[in-house]
Design a protein around this motif. Structure first.
Motif, PDB file in Angstrom:
ATOM      1  N   THR A 160       1.005  -1.365   0.055  1.00 38.15           N
ATOM      2  CA  THR A 160       0.129   0.079   0.183  1.00 38.15           C
ATOM      3  C   THR A 160       0.943   1.180  -0.156  1.00 38.15           C
ATOM      4  O   THR A 160       2.170   1.082  -0.150  1.00 38.15           O
ATOM      5  N   SER A 161       0.249   2.318  -0.051  1.00 37.97           N
ATOM      6  CA  SER A 161       1.164   3.626  -0.131  1.00 37.97           C
ATOM      7  C   SER A 161       1.796   3.735   1.407  1.00 37.97           C
ATOM      8  O   SER A 161       2.890   4.555   1.493  1.00 37.97           O
ATOM      9  N   LYS A 162       1.354   2.966   2.406  1.00 37.72           N
ATOM     10  CA  LYS A 162       2.054   3.092   3.704  1.00 37.72           C
ATOM     11  C   LYS A 162       2.887   2.035   3.851  1.00 37.72           C
ATOM     12  O   LYS A 162       3.432   1.668   4.775  1.00 37.72           O
TER      13      LYS A 162
END
Length: 106
Positions: free
Chosen positions: A22-24
């Motif tokens: 994910t973006s995290k």
């Protein structure tokens, strides 16, 4: 031979299946415990991409265990957190070897 005898599965590991990035950062599924035998021996193995990598541990679980995707997070009995390199299902098909799932860990 049927499954690896349960009396040999003296350890438990915690597995959090890798679900993707994910973006995290990486995303993992809920933690589940797996009864197994942990062998902390360093050996060279091939990753799913064909690269030669070093495995520091192998967990042997019963054949009823589902496959664990590469990059899944695993906590060993010692508390060390590592990742799955690959999972191999071993089925002797009557050759006299115990059926089991082999989980190679970083």
């Amino acid at each position: 031979m049927p499954a690896i005898p349960r009396r040999f599965l003296v350890h438990t590991i915690t597995v959090e299946e890798y679900l993707g990035d994910t973006s995290k950062g990486p995303k993992y599924g809920p933690a589940r415990t797996v009864r197994c035998l942990v062998d902390e021996k360093t050996r060279a193995v091939r990753s799913p991409a064909g690269e030669q990598v070093t495995s520091t541990s192998t967990a042997y679980a019963g054949p009823e265990e589902q496959d664990v995707p590469p990059l899944s997070r695993v906590t060993l009995p010692s508390g060390r957190v590592t990742k799955v390199i690959l999972t191999a299902r071993r089925d002797g098909r009557g050759l006299g070897t115990p059926n089991h799932v082999e989980i190679q860990l970083e």
